[in-house]
Design a protein around this motif. Structure first.
Motif, PDB file in Angstrom:
ATOM      1  N   ALA A   1      -1.512 -99.792 -13.302  1.00  0.00           N
ATOM      2  CA  ALA A   1      -0.251 -99.042 -13.244  1.00  0.00           C
ATOM      3  C   ALA A   1       0.098 -98.466 -14.596  1.00  0.00           C
ATOM      4  O   ALA A   1       0.577 -97.327 -14.708  1.00  0.00           O
ATOM      5  CB  ALA A   1       0.860 -99.962 -12.735  1.00  0.00           C
ATOM      6  N   GLU A   2      -0.189 -99.272 -15.664  1.00  0.00           N
ATOM      7  CA  GLU A   2       0.083 -98.775 -17.010  1.00  0.00           C
ATOM      8  C   GLU A   2      -0.804 -97.566 -17.332  1.00  0.00           C
ATOM      9  O   GLU A   2      -0.339 -96.560 -17.871  1.00  0.00           O
ATOM     10  CB  GLU A   2      -0.151 -99.909 -18.004  1.00  0.00           C
ATOM     11  N   ILE A   3      -2.111 -97.708 -16.990  1.00  0.00           N
ATOM     12  CA  ILE A   3      -3.034 -96.585 -17.236  1.00  0.00           C
ATOM     13  C   ILE A   3      -2.625 -95.359 -16.422  1.00  0.00           C
ATOM     14  O   ILE A   3      -2.636 -94.221 -16.911  1.00  0.00           O
ATOM     15  CB  ILE A   3      -4.471 -97.023 -16.904  1.00  0.00           C
ATOM     16  N   LEU A   4      -2.274 -95.616 -15.140  1.00  0.00           N
ATOM     17  CA  LEU A   4      -1.834 -94.504 -14.297  1.00  0.00           C
ATOM     18  C   LEU A   4      -0.577 -93.859 -14.845  1.00  0.00           C
ATOM     19  O   LEU A   4      -0.437 -92.629 -14.833  1.00  0.00           O
ATOM     20  CB  LEU A   4      -1.591 -95.018 -12.871  1.00  0.00           C
TER      21      LEU A   4
ATOM     22  N   ALA B   1      -4.551-118.927  -7.901  1.00  0.00           N
ATOM     23  CA  ALA B   1      -3.501-118.495  -8.819  1.00  0.00           C
ATOM     24  C   ALA B   1      -4.076-117.615  -9.922  1.00  0.00           C
ATOM     25  O   ALA B   1      -3.487-116.592 -10.318  1.00  0.00           O
ATOM     26  CB  ALA B   1      -2.796-119.723  -9.405  1.00  0.00           C
ATOM     27  N   GLU B   2      -5.265-118.060 -10.433  1.00  0.00           N
ATOM     28  CA  GLU B   2      -5.906-117.248 -11.473  1.00  0.00           C
ATOM     29  C   GLU B   2      -6.298-115.868 -10.944  1.00  0.00           C
ATOM     30  O   GLU B   2      -6.143-114.845 -11.623  1.00  0.00           O
ATOM     31  CB  GLU B   2      -7.146-117.985 -11.985  1.00  0.00           C
TER      32      GLU B   2
ATOM     33  N   ALA C   1      -2.838-109.362 -10.552  1.00  0.00           N
ATOM     34  CA  ALA C   1      -1.554-108.805 -10.996  1.00  0.00           C
ATOM     35  C   ALA C   1      -1.705-108.100 -12.337  1.00  0.00           C
ATOM     36  O   ALA C   1      -1.147-107.016 -12.553  1.00  0.00           O
ATOM     37  CB  ALA C   1      -0.513-109.929 -11.081  1.00  0.00           C
ATOM     38  N   GLU C   2      -2.468-108.770 -13.249  1.00  0.00           N
ATOM     39  CA  GLU C   2      -2.695-108.118 -14.537  1.00  0.00           C
ATOM     40  C   GLU C   2      -3.461-106.814 -14.361  1.00  0.00           C
ATOM     41  O   GLU C   2      -3.179-105.804 -15.028  1.00  0.00           O
ATOM     42  CB  GLU C   2      -3.464-109.075 -15.451  1.00  0.00           C
ATOM     43  N   GLY C   3      -4.480-106.825 -13.457  1.00  0.00           N
ATOM     44  CA  GLY C   3      -5.229-105.588 -13.218  1.00  0.00           C
ATOM     45  C   GLY C   3      -4.356-104.488 -12.638  1.00  0.00           C
ATOM     46  O   GLY C   3      -4.437-103.327 -13.046  1.00  0.00           O
TER      47      GLY C   3
END
Length: 424
Positions: free
Chosen positions: A51-54, A37-38, A44-46
């Protein structure tokens, strides 16, 4: 049957017992699930961060692209505005130039009209003044002439002065008509001056005899001045009609003609000097060329001299030299047996050098006629076919000329190989 099964059958459940292995397995599974899960969370965070950086990068790229597009659009708009402004400026300059030309043309036309009007006014004034002066001179000269012709016995002689003065004016009018009709006018003017001199002589002789010298000289001058002033007016009109030049213009024209003649003479002398220099240089070069040919090719030169004499030439011209060289050497100038032999030997050495690799012997040249003589091989099929059976005579024989050429090529190759070995 186990005790647990027996207890279940009897209707009561067994008490739970402590199982460390199961607990360890459960803890391991739980830890593994937590790790998964971690890991999923971190992944997912990565992915979200990526996705945010892209998205940020894409937004920045889009912003830069939009800025570049905006800059390009502003530049194009500025260029278009500059072109429009330049076109407007050129159009305004053209319009101003046209207006200035029209204004200058109008001013020139107005100035020309004013000058023409001034000339016409001046000509009219000059004509009126000349006519008035001539009339005054006639009035002054007539009394003395009438006194000279007066006789109580013949009063009709008073008409003679009128005939003299009137005849002069009639002839001058005839001269004016001849000028207007573009006819000869010199004889009219000559007759007018002859009548004027007759009237002047009568005034002078009678004035000295009957009156004082002042009256005689004044009336004689009046007889000449009247027709003279009018003839001067007609002379100017004739010169204007014929377009004759003034004295200053004639002097300037003669100076220009003398300058043109001097320039033409200088140009002719310069051309003559250049021609003589070229002829001298050509003669020197011809002498040098003749000396060089006589030194380098004595046999050809002797034959060329004899050939030129036979053909009626005083010198060895280029056609004579070419023919003499062809007669003696058998080739055009620049070619000879030694030159051709050396060129062929060099060509054979080059061919031998190109046909061998470093450290190997000359390779056999490919038979150029084999491809045209033998049928091409078919494409290799996927399944190995049965080879065709060869029979005698299924391939046409080579032509005798081809065999001869192949033999010549082989001999040339062998000769080149031997020459290469000798040189090495």
């Amino acid at each position: 049957m186990s005790a647990t099964a027996i207890e279940k059958v009897n209707g009561y459940a067994p008490e739970p017992r402590f199982d460390p292995v199961a607990l360890a397995e459960a803890d391991a599974r739980r830890t593994e699930a937590d790790a998964k899960a971690e890991a999923l969370r971190i992944e997912a965070e990565g992915k979200a961060r990526a996705a945010e950086i892209l998205a940020v990068q894409e937004a920045e790229k889009q912003r830069l692209a939009n800025e570049r597009t905006a800059v390009r659009n502003r530049r194009e708009i500025a260029e278009q505005e500059a072109k429009i402004a330049e076109a407007d400026r050129k159009r305004d300059e053209a319009r101003r130039a046209i207006e200035a030309a029209r204004k200058a043309e109008a001013e020139a036309a107005e100035q020309a009209e004013l000058e023409h009007g001034k000339r016409e006014q001046s000509a009219k004034s000059w004509r009126a003044a000349a006519l008035g002066f001539a009339i005054v001179c006639a009035i002054v000269a007539l009394p003395v002439q009438m006194s000279a012709f007066w006789s109580p016995k013949a009063p009709w002689l008073l008409i003679a002065p009128l005939v003299l003065e009137g005849g002069a004016w009639v002839v001058l009018k005839g001269a004016a008509a001849a000028v207007d009709d573009h006819r000869p006018h010199w004889h009219y003017r000559l007759i007018a001056w002859l009548l004027a001199f007759i009237a002047s002589g009568i005034n002078l002789s009678h004035g000295l005899a009957a009156f004082d010298p002042a009256t005689a000289i004044g009336t004689a001058f009046a007889s000449l001045a009247g027709p003279g002033i009018w003839d001067l007016h007609e002379h100017g009109r004739i010169r204007l009609r014929d377009g004759k030049l003034t004295r200053r213009e004639r002097r300037a024209q003669r100076a220009a003609e003398r300058k043109a003649a001097a320039d033409r003479k200088a140009a002719e002398e310069r051309t003559k000097t250049e021609r003589e220099t070229k002829e001298k240089v050509a003669a020197e070069r011809a002498e040098q060329l003749a000396a060089a040919r006589a030194d380098e090719f004595p046999e050809v030169w002797d034959h060329a001299v004899r050939l030129a004499a036979a053909l009626g030439e005083t010198t060895v011209t280029e056609p004579v030299w070419r023919r003499a060289h062809l007669d003696v050497e058998g080739a055009e100038p620049g070619e000879s047996v030694d030159i051709i032999r050396g060129r062929n030997m060099a060509a054979r050495r080059i061919a031998a050098a190109r046909s061998e690799a470093p450290g190997s012997t000359p390779q056999k040249a490919t038979k150029a006629q084999r491809d045209a003589q033998v049928m091409p091989r078919p494409a290799k099929p996927r399944v190995k076919p049965v080879p065709p059976r060869r029979t005698k005579g299924d391939t046409p024989k080579f032509h005798p000329a081809a065999r001869s050429l192949a033999a010549d090529a082989k001999r040339a190759s062998i000769t080149a190989s031997i020459a290469t070995e000798e040189l090495s």
